[in-house]
Enzyme design. Structure first.
Site, mmCIF file in Angstrom:
data_model
loop_
_atom_site.group_PDB
_atom_site.id
_atom_site.type_symbol
_atom_site.label_atom_id
_atom_site.label_comp_id
_atom_site.label_asym_id
_atom_site.label_seq_id
_atom_site.Cartn_x
_atom_site.Cartn_y
_atom_site.Cartn_z
ATOM 1 N N ASP A 393 42.105 -2.834 -51.812
ATOM 2 C CA ASP A 393 42.716 -3.186 -50.535
ATOM 3 C C ASP A 393 41.850 -4.209 -49.776
ATOM 4 O O ASP A 393 40.706 -3.915 -49.413
ATOM 5 C CB ASP A 393 42.867 -1.877 -49.729
ATOM 6 C CG ASP A 393 43.751 -2.030 -48.517
ATOM 7 O OD1 ASP A 393 44.119 -3.165 -48.183
ATOM 8 O OD2 ASP A 393 44.062 -0.992 -47.898
ATOM 9 N N ASP A 456 52.104 -2.381 -43.887
ATOM 10 C CA ASP A 456 52.305 -0.942 -44.120
ATOM 11 C C ASP A 456 53.692 -0.477 -43.679
ATOM 12 O O ASP A 456 54.176 -0.837 -42.600
ATOM 13 C CB ASP A 456 51.247 -0.139 -43.358
ATOM 14 C CG ASP A 456 49.863 -0.310 -43.961
ATOM 15 O OD1 ASP A 456 49.689 -1.224 -44.801
ATOM 16 O OD2 ASP A 456 48.963 0.459 -43.600
HETATM 17 C C1 GLA Z 1 45.795 -0.347 -45.438
HETATM 18 C C2 GLA Z 1 46.799 -0.155 -46.580
HETATM 19 C C3 GLA Z 1 47.335 1.252 -46.555
HETATM 20 C C4 GLA Z 1 46.185 2.239 -46.675
HETATM 21 C C5 GLA Z 1 45.154 1.993 -45.573
HETATM 22 C C6 GLA Z 1 43.898 2.824 -45.786
HETATM 23 O O1 GLA Z 1 46.408 -0.252 -44.204
HETATM 24 O O2 GLA Z 1 47.829 -1.086 -46.474
HETATM 25 O O3 GLA Z 1 48.269 1.452 -47.597
HETATM 26 O O4 GLA Z 1 45.607 2.130 -47.941
HETATM 27 O O5 GLA Z 1 44.773 0.635 -45.539
HETATM 28 O O6 GLA Z 1 42.942 2.623 -44.792
#
Ligand code: GLA
Length: 656
Positions: A393, A456
């Site tokens: 990520d 998200d």
């Molecule tokens: C980002 C990602 C999420 C999750 C969070 C974890 O927002 O897009 O899917 O993994 O980080 O902190």
């Protein structure tokens, strides 16, 4: 005459006889029950913008009002007691520059007042509307027709004037949680993908997913050397054979019948040859994830029967990492995960696979320690633990590569690819950088098995539908071993933290979610607490004919056949040449239609023609959720589609 009308006329008559007009009362919009208001994002705020700032429209601050987000919907039952509705409306200053909305006041299926398109630079407009004689009044804010989702919109000093009875909120329409998936039959059925990938010489693990009455006898023939099948656990394991294509014959038998299927093992052609099916901790537990919760999810995956339908991955998201590395620089779990290797073993005993999470930057999105400058060491540590899947990520890497040029966007993902290639373990590689730089165009090129295409998701219609129906551009880039990832599922008990709530998607919206993600050949990662699966959610996730669309070995992602206000028709060609087609009614084709005015169940008759699907001749149409043939059709198929719902069908030529 109905009772309401009778009371209404009687009260007018009483007024005439006594000669006095009834007293006028006022109730403010912010005094109403906010929980009955629908807002596009976040929650409605009193005396603040939806983002939590002072209410501000074109430089003017206001004390009183409601901060909302388009699309906003609220209906009240005035029952003819209304007199006036007054307010000022406008786009809140905290909105994006390009934000545009339109405010509507609707009465008994007619538009009473509309603001015209409003931008963030417009001053507040005044509504002063006579609402006498109205039965149902609705307040509506559209997204201005541009589909842009940063529209923060305010109702200032909004109030209803009424006599005798205050306006009553009308609860938003929620469809019934009808279970469409027929019960699992007693006869054996071998589920899951028809093809799976592995790297020659590396550990291999595959749980054979079979449903049917126990005891079941499962026989596996033509297993390549180096692999063995455990008939108790239904798990094939061992070391993957040399590069090649290995058809493995699986037979399942019980008192009620027999099923046979060929699982094709392809070695040396990459991993994730069908989209990953599993669970991820983020949408339920957020940063409060711990070892117990992960092992409970693995237990539930098996006990609920989900594993028998092909669900395999148990993925730990952010929040597992200790704040410091060991003296030798190794990353290790925090106190919530006493023993990561044993968690992997726990999953592997079931034939399930364990996933982990990190960032190419120094810190994860949740502020935990990440892999920057320790990439190879971390890949080695994960391989040692028995990790099978990595979500990588972007997060704090933004601080290292601030200009977001294409080479910068690719660099950390290429680096981790090289590291994963150096360890003796198959680790599915999931890129997460929210779609930056049109990642779908190069995600496969940097060795990703999947890549997030968006920010998200959350459990609201706007979020889910906005993401799902916005995937057309990425479609051509999906295929075996490399998938677009429109983010994890938001059905069941979700919450992103210790406390959970039932998904705010209505049952029909949840059918849309699973149908659309399956059409999109999306990775399906359940985001709910697996220990609290209700019947509706479980049935939503165990329809083998729907899952077969997602897992179809051709790996073609659906494209929109038609996109019109209120209507989305998406289709994909399956491996056997048939078409999977979703007819979706997304509602809101007009402000009036955004509301349910009477007792009707809202929906729309929709037709899809063979011409628009590029097929011709007599076709059999099958309803995949109900697993039922609907008949033969010559040129087109028409059906009733529920509000925010779907009819998911498979269309195949009638065999001669
Ligand atoms: C980002 C990602 C999420 C999750 C969070 C974890 O927002 O897009 O899917 O993994 O980080 O902190």
């Amino acid at each position: 005459m109905n009772m309401k009308k009778y009371i209404f006329l009687a009260s007018i008559l009483a007024g005439l006889i006594t000669g006095c007009s009834p007293e006028i009362h006022t109730i403010w919009l912010d005094e109403m029950d906010l929980s009955q208001m629908e807002t596009g994002w976040g929650s409605v705020k009193i005396n603040q913008s939806v983002g939590g700032h002072p209410l501000t429209i074109n430089g003017v601050k206001y004390e009183r009002g409601l901060g909302t987000h388009a699309i906003y919907k609220y209906m009240v039952d005035l029952d003819h007691h209304g007199r006036r509705f007054t307010a000022k409306v406008g786009v809140d200053a905290e909105s994006a520059k390009q934000a545009s909305v339109e405010f509507f006041l609707l009465g008994d299926q007619k538009i009473l007042w509309q603001s015209g398109i409003m931008k963030v630079t417009d001053s507040a407009k005044v509504i002063d509307q006579d609402i006498r004689g109205i039965d149902k009044l609705a307040l509506y804010i559209s997204d201005g027709g541009d589909g842009i989702n940063y529209d923060h919109a305010d109702w200032i000093d909004a109030k209803f004037e009424y006599v005798r009875e205050a306006p009553e909120p009308v609860a938003p329409y929620v469809s019934e949680p009808d279970i469409l998936t027929p019960p699992v039959s007693d006869a054996p059925r071998i589920n899951g993908p028809a093809v799976t990938g592995a790297t020659p010489g590396r550990p291999f693990l595959f749980r054979v997913p079979v449903t049917g009455k126990k005891p079941l006898v499962i026989v596996v023939n033509e297993l390549p050397d180096g692999l063995e099948f455990n008939s108790e656990t239904h798990v094939i394991s061992g070391i993957a054979p040399d590069k090649g294509v290995y058809p493995i014959e699986i037979i399942a038998e019980n008192d009620s019948g027999r099923d046979a299927k060929t699982l094709t093992l392809k070695t040396g052609e990459g991993l994730a040859l069908t989209p990953p099916l599993g669970w991820n901790s983020w949408n339920c537990w957020g940063l409060s994830v711990d070892q117990e919760k992960v092992e409970a999810a693995a237990d539930a995956m098996v006990k609920s029967g989900l594993a028998d339908h092909g669900w395999t991955h148990i993925n730990i998201d952010d929040g597992w990492e200790a704040p410091e590395r060991t003296a030798s620089g190794e990353i290790h779990p925090n106190e919530k995960f006493p023993d990561m290797k044993s968690v992997a073993g726990y999953c592997h005993n079931y034939g399930l696979k364990l996933g982990i999470y990190s960032s190419p930057g120094p810190k994860t999105c949740g502020g935990y320690l990440a892999s920057y400058k320790h990439e190879l060491q971390d890949a080695q540590t994960w391989a040692k633990w028995g990790i099978d899947y990595l979500k990588y990520d972007w997060c704090s890497y933004g601080g290292i590569a601030p200009d977001h040029s294409l080479p910068e966007l690719k660099k950390p993902y290429e680096l981790m690819r090289r590291c994963l290639d150096q360890v003796n373990r198959d680790i599915v590689y999931s890129l997460c950088q929210y779609g930056m730089g049109a990642v779908y165009e190069w995600g496969a090129g940097v060795g990703g098995n999947l890549w997030r295409t968006t920010g998200d998701i959350n459990d609201s219609w706007n979020s889910m539908a906005g993401i799902g129906f916005g995937q057309a551009k990425a479609s051509p880039y999906a295929g075996p071993g490399h998938w677009n990832d429109p983010d994890m599922l938001v059905v069941g008990q979700v919450g992103w933290g210790p406390s959970l709530h039932a998904s705010k998607l209505t049952p029909d919206e949840q059918y849309t979610h699973i149908s659309l993600w399956s059409l999109l050949a999306a990775p399906l990662l359940i985001g709910c607490d697996m220990t609290q699966l209700d019947d509706f959610t479980l049935n939503l996730l165990t329809n083998d004919e729907v899952l077969a669309v997602d897992q179809d070995p051709k790996g073609e992602q659906a494209v929109p056949v038609r996109q019109e206000p209120g209507v989305e028709i998406w289709a994909r060609t399956l491996n056997d040449g048939s078409k999977a087609v979703g007819l979706f009614y997304t509602g809101e084709s007009s402000p009036v239609k955004a509301f349910v005015w009477g007792k009707e169940t809202p929906g729309k008759k929709m037709t899809v023609s063979w011409e628009e699907l590029g097929i011709n001749g007599k076709q059999t149409v099958r309803d995949l959720w109900r697993q039922k043939d609907l008949g033969e059709y010559d040129r087109s198929f028409s059906t009733h589609v529920p509000y925010h719902g779907v009819v998911l069908i498979k269309i195949a030529p009638v065999s001669e």
